[in-house]
Motif scaffolding. Structure first.
Motif, PDB file in Angstrom:
ATOM      1  N   ASP A 178     -51.175   5.076 -83.056  1.00  0.00           N
ATOM      2  CA  ASP A 178     -50.755   4.142 -84.102  1.00  0.00           C
ATOM      3  C   ASP A 178     -50.785   2.708 -83.592  1.00  0.00           C
ATOM      4  OD1 ASP A 178     -49.574   3.501 -86.706  1.00  0.00           O
ATOM      5  OD2 ASP A 178     -47.769   3.054 -85.575  1.00  0.00           O
ATOM      6  N   GLY A 179     -50.487   2.516 -82.317  1.00  0.00           N
ATOM      7  CA  GLY A 179     -50.733   1.227 -81.673  1.00  0.00           C
ATOM      8  C   GLY A 179     -49.593   0.248 -81.649  1.00  0.00           C
ATOM      9  N   ARG A 180     -48.574   0.425 -82.482  1.00  0.00           N
ATOM     10  CA  ARG A 180     -47.499  -0.562 -82.529  1.00  0.00           C
ATOM     11  C   ARG A 180     -46.738  -0.609 -81.213  1.00  0.00           C
ATOM     12  NH1 ARG A 180     -43.581   0.702 -85.470  1.00  0.00           N
ATOM     13  NH2 ARG A 180     -42.873  -1.351 -86.110  1.00  0.00           N
ATOM     14  N   ARG A 181     -46.585   0.547 -80.561  1.00  0.00           N
ATOM     15  CA  ARG A 181     -45.862   0.608 -79.302  1.00  0.00           C
ATOM     16  C   ARG A 181     -46.659   1.440 -78.293  1.00  0.00           C
ATOM     17  NH1 ARG A 181     -41.779  -1.640 -81.860  1.00  0.00           N
ATOM     18  NH2 ARG A 181     -41.199  -0.799 -83.881  1.00  0.00           N
ATOM     19  N   ARG A 182     -47.940   1.112 -78.224  1.00  0.00           N
ATOM     20  CA  ARG A 182     -48.837   1.953 -77.435  1.00  0.00           C
ATOM     21  C   ARG A 182     -48.441   2.004 -75.971  1.00  0.00           C
ATOM     22  NH1 ARG A 182     -53.815   0.176 -78.889  1.00  0.00           N
ATOM     23  NH2 ARG A 182     -53.880   1.808 -80.478  1.00  0.00           N
ATOM     24  N   ASP A 183     -48.143   0.861 -75.363  1.00  0.00           N
ATOM     25  CA  ASP A 183     -47.824   0.860 -73.930  1.00  0.00           C
ATOM     26  C   ASP A 183     -46.627   1.751 -73.646  1.00  0.00           C
ATOM     27  OD1 ASP A 183     -49.915  -0.856 -73.521  1.00  0.00           O
ATOM     28  OD2 ASP A 183     -48.678  -2.655 -73.289  1.00  0.00           O
ATOM     29  N   TRP A 184     -45.596   1.610 -74.478  1.00  0.00           N
ATOM     30  CA  TRP A 184     -44.395   2.424 -74.286  1.00  0.00           C
ATOM     31  C   TRP A 184     -44.703   3.907 -74.489  1.00  0.00           C
ATOM     32  CZ3 TRP A 184     -41.914   5.507 -77.950  1.00  0.00           C
ATOM     33  CH2 TRP A 184     -40.702   6.052 -77.528  1.00  0.00           C
ATOM     34  N   ALA A 185     -45.404   4.237 -75.550  1.00  0.00           N
ATOM     35  CA  ALA A 185     -45.688   5.637 -75.862  1.00  0.00           C
ATOM     36  C   ALA A 185     -46.572   6.269 -74.789  1.00  0.00           C
ATOM     37  CB  ALA A 185     -46.355   5.752 -77.233  1.00  0.00           C
ATOM     38  N   GLU A 186     -47.571   5.533 -74.328  1.00  0.00           N
ATOM     39  CA  GLU A 186     -48.440   6.085 -73.288  1.00  0.00           C
ATOM     40  C   GLU A 186     -47.681   6.258 -71.982  1.00  0.00           C
ATOM     41  OE1 GLU A 186     -52.075   3.861 -73.006  1.00  0.00           O
ATOM     42  OE2 GLU A 186     -52.902   4.745 -74.838  1.00  0.00           O
ATOM     43  N   SER A 187     -46.770   5.344 -71.683  1.00  0.00           N
ATOM     44  CA  SER A 187     -45.951   5.489 -70.484  1.00  0.00           C
ATOM     45  C   SER A 187     -45.129   6.770 -70.536  1.00  0.00           C
ATOM     46  CB  SER A 187     -45.024   4.270 -70.335  1.00  0.00           C
ATOM     47  OG  SER A 187     -44.123   4.446 -69.263  1.00  0.00           O
ATOM     48  N   GLN A 188     -44.540   7.053 -71.704  1.00  0.00           N
ATOM     49  CA  GLN A 188     -43.778   8.282 -71.863  1.00  0.00           C
ATOM     50  C   GLN A 188     -44.687   9.511 -71.791  1.00  0.00           C
ATOM     51  OE1 GLN A 188     -40.494   8.507 -71.908  1.00  0.00           O
ATOM     52  NE2 GLN A 188     -40.251   6.272 -71.861  1.00  0.00           N
ATOM     53  N   LEU A 189     -45.895   9.385 -72.318  1.00  0.00           N
ATOM     54  CA  LEU A 189     -46.826  10.504 -72.285  1.00  0.00           C
ATOM     55  C   LEU A 189     -47.260  10.806 -70.849  1.00  0.00           C
ATOM     56  CD1 LEU A 189     -48.266  12.609 -73.930  1.00  0.00           C
ATOM     57  CD2 LEU A 189     -50.060  10.945 -74.462  1.00  0.00           C
ATOM     58  N   PHE A 190     -47.428   9.773 -70.031  1.00  0.00           N
ATOM     59  CA  PHE A 190     -47.717  10.003 -68.616  1.00  0.00           C
ATOM     60  C   PHE A 190     -46.567  10.753 -67.953  1.00  0.00           C
ATOM     61  CE2 PHE A 190     -50.667   6.200 -68.849  1.00  0.00           C
ATOM     62  CZ  PHE A 190     -51.820   6.941 -68.653  1.00  0.00           C
ATOM     63  N   SER A 191     -45.332  10.438 -68.350  1.00  0.00           N
ATOM     64  CA  SER A 191     -44.182  11.171 -67.814  1.00  0.00           C
ATOM     65  C   SER A 191     -44.221  12.625 -68.241  1.00  0.00           C
ATOM     66  CB  SER A 191     -42.873  10.516 -68.271  1.00  0.00           C
ATOM     67  OG  SER A 191     -42.702   9.231 -67.694  1.00  0.00           O
ATOM     68  N   VAL A 192     -44.657  12.872 -69.484  1.00  0.00           N
ATOM     69  CA  VAL A 192     -44.797  14.252 -69.953  1.00  0.00           C
ATOM     70  C   VAL A 192     -45.814  14.994 -69.096  1.00  0.00           C
ATOM     71  CG1 VAL A 192     -45.543  15.713 -71.867  1.00  0.00           C
ATOM     72  CG2 VAL A 192     -44.105  13.718 -72.310  1.00  0.00           C
ATOM     73  N   LEU A 193     -46.932  14.335 -68.794  1.00  0.00           N
ATOM     74  CA  LEU A 193     -47.935  14.958 -67.931  1.00  0.00           C
ATOM     75  C   LEU A 193     -47.326  15.339 -66.590  1.00  0.00           C
ATOM     76  CD1 LEU A 193     -51.090  12.667 -68.480  1.00  0.00           C
ATOM     77  CD2 LEU A 193     -50.444  14.747 -69.710  1.00  0.00           C
ATOM     78  N   SER A 194     -46.507  14.450 -66.036  1.00  0.00           N
ATOM     79  CA  SER A 194     -45.882  14.715 -64.737  1.00  0.00           C
ATOM     80  C   SER A 194     -44.899  15.878 -64.817  1.00  0.00           C
ATOM     81  CB  SER A 194     -45.161  13.457 -64.233  1.00  0.00           C
ATOM     82  OG  SER A 194     -46.080  12.409 -63.994  1.00  0.00           O
ATOM     83  N   ILE A 195     -44.152  15.942 -65.911  1.00  0.00           N
ATOM     84  CA  ILE A 195     -43.193  17.038 -66.084  1.00  0.00           C
ATOM     85  C   ILE A 195     -43.915  18.380 -66.089  1.00  0.00           C
ATOM     86  CG2 ILE A 195     -41.598  18.116 -67.722  1.00  0.00           C
ATOM     87  CD1 ILE A 195     -40.809  15.240 -68.589  1.00  0.00           C
ATOM     88  N   ILE A 196     -44.993  18.471 -66.846  1.00  0.00           N
ATOM     89  CA  ILE A 196     -45.725  19.730 -66.961  1.00  0.00           C
ATOM     90  C   ILE A 196     -46.470  20.045 -65.668  1.00  0.00           C
ATOM     91  CG2 ILE A 196     -47.559  20.922 -68.206  1.00  0.00           C
ATOM     92  CD1 ILE A 196     -46.781  19.266 -70.672  1.00  0.00           C
ATOM     93  N   LYS A 197     -47.130  19.042 -65.105  1.00  0.00           N
ATOM     94  CA  LYS A 197     -47.917  19.252 -63.888  1.00  0.00           C
ATOM     95  C   LYS A 197     -47.049  19.720 -62.732  1.00  0.00           C
ATOM     96  CE  LYS A 197     -51.112  16.883 -60.743  1.00  0.00           C
ATOM     97  NZ  LYS A 197     -51.778  15.585 -60.419  1.00  0.00           N
ATOM     98  N   SER A 198     -45.826  19.166 -62.642  1.00  0.00           N
ATOM     99  CA  SER A 198     -44.931  19.510 -61.531  1.00  0.00           C
ATOM    100  C   SER A 198     -44.198  20.823 -61.750  1.00  0.00           C
ATOM    101  CB  SER A 198     -43.901  18.397 -61.332  1.00  0.00           C
ATOM    102  OG  SER A 198     -43.067  18.274 -62.477  1.00  0.00           O
ATOM    103  N   GLY A 199     -44.320  21.383 -62.938  1.00  0.00           N
ATOM    104  CA  GLY A 199     -43.656  22.641 -63.225  1.00  0.00           C
ATOM    105  C   GLY A 199     -42.187  22.512 -63.567  1.00  0.00           C
ATOM    106  N   LYS A 200     -41.738  21.286 -63.820  1.00  0.00           N
ATOM    107  CA  LYS A 200     -40.334  21.091 -64.184  1.00  0.00           C
ATOM    108  C   LYS A 200     -40.019  21.688 -65.552  1.00  0.00           C
ATOM    109  CE  LYS A 200     -39.724  16.838 -61.487  1.00  0.00           C
ATOM    110  NZ  LYS A 200     -38.741  17.429 -60.538  1.00  0.00           N
ATOM    111  N   SER A 201     -41.020  21.721 -66.410  1.00  0.00           N
ATOM    112  CA  SER A 201     -40.862  22.323 -67.728  1.00  0.00           C
ATOM    113  C   SER A 201     -42.237  22.659 -68.266  1.00  0.00           C
ATOM    114  CB  SER A 201     -40.130  21.365 -68.681  1.00  0.00           C
ATOM    115  OG  SER A 201     -39.783  22.020 -69.874  1.00  0.00           O
TER     116      SER A 201
END
Length: 442
Positions: A178-201
């Motif tokens: 959507d683009g209005r808060r892209r930097d923030w949303a992508e930053s959170q999405l990178f955190s999601v990648l880390s959560i899944i990749k590390s096996g935390k959830s």
């Protein structure tokens, strides 16, 4: 020493994340956005970033996805992993509507608090938190009392009952596209990648609100990684099904944001008949300084040694006719969880009830909601009269309240900075003629 605090954003309410959410759960996490009378600014998120000089737009969601995958690969994520995670994701229109929509009517703070603070919620919170086998250890470790943690728990998810059921990958991908808060949303999405990749959830476990806040205490992915805690000692941080993990994580967040053990969050006070309401929201002073102005505790109690030297801000959520509070630093620590005065009041008042403290002495007044058009008209009228209310957006934030306070002072009104329905109607009616007085009295 006097310190001006005009930057505080004090009078906020809350909004529902979806029509399926019960009315008792009205304030849900959101990405950074301007304050309104119904919307809290989630301070678990960073401040809204300054827009890029040339904003990037994407013709299709597939274009955004390809660009994001490239960014993720540049950060060291495996391409196949990221592509596989996003393969079945499509933007969710309900998320866009929730992010961009502004309610037509602004709910008064009194209505919000009266709905959010209830005997049933207090009783349930007392029972749930006192029954938790780990709560004493959590209190000792983080210094946050159990009643405050129960207050947060109840407001965030009704003690785990309403956590949100939206796939957080989809939520953040939608907000990023959507683009209005892209930097923030992508930053959170990178955190999601880390959560899944590390096996935390797992991807299947990562459910939350439309804005991606997760679990019983509604943590954003970035803070889940940074501040999530294993409160039950099983070696895993599970804020979805473990009450202890959710409570310990909330306690850790509040501690990291400056919670002061042994101090109240706020105390109801009474004001003298000749009180200068212009001091509200503009001064941060010790309780003794306020006492010299005639401000006294409504409960007749005394400040402890730690509180006596703490900075306190007088807040009047419903203006001069409603309850008055001296807000101590812990009030603002709660606001770091959700930057909404209404939210912080609800957490604190429920906590007081859970701890067995007396209810408010001054009742909340009956207030009428303000339409979006009315709020915009008020800002237009103030700006035209020479009082800088800022952008005409219908957001009754610190700038509008400051302008209103100055207008009230210039026009011989009670300068409490509160926009009542009557005053909003008066100022809104002036929009076509602008007959209200300016700063010079003209």
């Amino acid at each position: 020493m006097k310190r001006r605090v005009l930057s505080l954003c004090l009078f906020l309410g809350a909004c529902s994340t979806a029509s399926s959410v019960p009315t008792s759960i009205e304030n849900k996490p959101q990405p950074p956005r301007a304050e309104t009378a119904q919307t809290g600014d989630r301070s678990q998120t960073p401040a809204k970033p300054a827009p890029a000089s040339v904003p990037v737009t994407y013709a299709t969601f597939a274009d955004w996805r390809e660009a994001f995958v490239s960014k993720a690969v540049a950060r060291g994520y495996d391409r196949a992993f990221v592509e596989g995670l996003l393969a079945d994701v499509q933007p969710k229109e309900a998320v866009v509507r929730a992010d961009t929509g502004q309610p037509e009517f602004s709910k008064p703070i009194s209505s919000y608090v009266k709905n959010a603070v209830s005997a049933a919620r207090i009783q349930t919170g007392r029972e749930r938190v006192n029954a938790n086998p780990d709560i004493a250890a959590i209190e000792a470790r983080y210094g946050v009392p159990r009643e405050i943690l129960a207050g947060v728990w109840g407001m965030e998810s009704d003690y785990g009952r309403v956590q949100g059921d939206i796939d957080v990958v989809t939520a953040f991908a939608t907000l990023a596209y959507d683009g209005r808060r892209r930097d923030w949303a992508e930053s959170q999405l990178f955190s999601v990648l880390s959560i899944i990749k590390s096996g935390k959830s797992t991807r299947q476990e990562l459910k939350g609100s439309w804005a991606g806040a997760m679990g019983q205490t509604q943590f954003l992915p970035e803070n889940y990684l940074k501040l999530g805690q294993d409160g039950d000692g099983d070696g895993h941080v599970n804020i979805w099904t473990s009450d202890s993990d959710a409570l310990a994580s909330a306690a850790n967040l509040l501690k990291s944001e400056g919670w002061r053990p042994g101090q109240a969050w706020a105390v109801e006070v009474t004001l003298p008949a000749d009180f200068d309401y212009y001091l509200a929201e503009t001064e941060s002073q010790t309780p003794d300084w306020w006492a010299q102005k005639g401000v006294v505790r409504a409960d007749g109690g005394n400040w402890n040694a730690s509180e006596k030297t703490a900075p306190a801000v007088l807040i009047l959520p419903s203006g001069a006719k409603g309850p008055a509070f001296l807000a101590l630093p812990n009030h603002f620590a709660i606001r770091k969880y959700n930057n909404s005065t209404a939210y912080a009041l609800a957490v604190g008042l429920n906590a007081d009830g859970i701890a067995g403290r007396a209810p408010l002495k001054t009742p909340w007044p009956d207030e009428q909601p303000l339409s979006l058009a009315m709020r915009k008209n008020v800002q237009t009228a103030l700006n035209t009269a020479g009082f800088n209310a800022g952008t005409v957006d219908g957001v009754i934030g610190i700038g509008t309240r400051k302008a209103l306070r100055e207008w009230q002072k210039a026009n011989g009104r009670v300068a409490d900075g509160y926009l009542s329905y009557e005053l909003a109607s008066e100022l809104s009616a002036k929009v076509s003629g602008y007959t209200i007085l300016g700063p010079s009295g003209r």
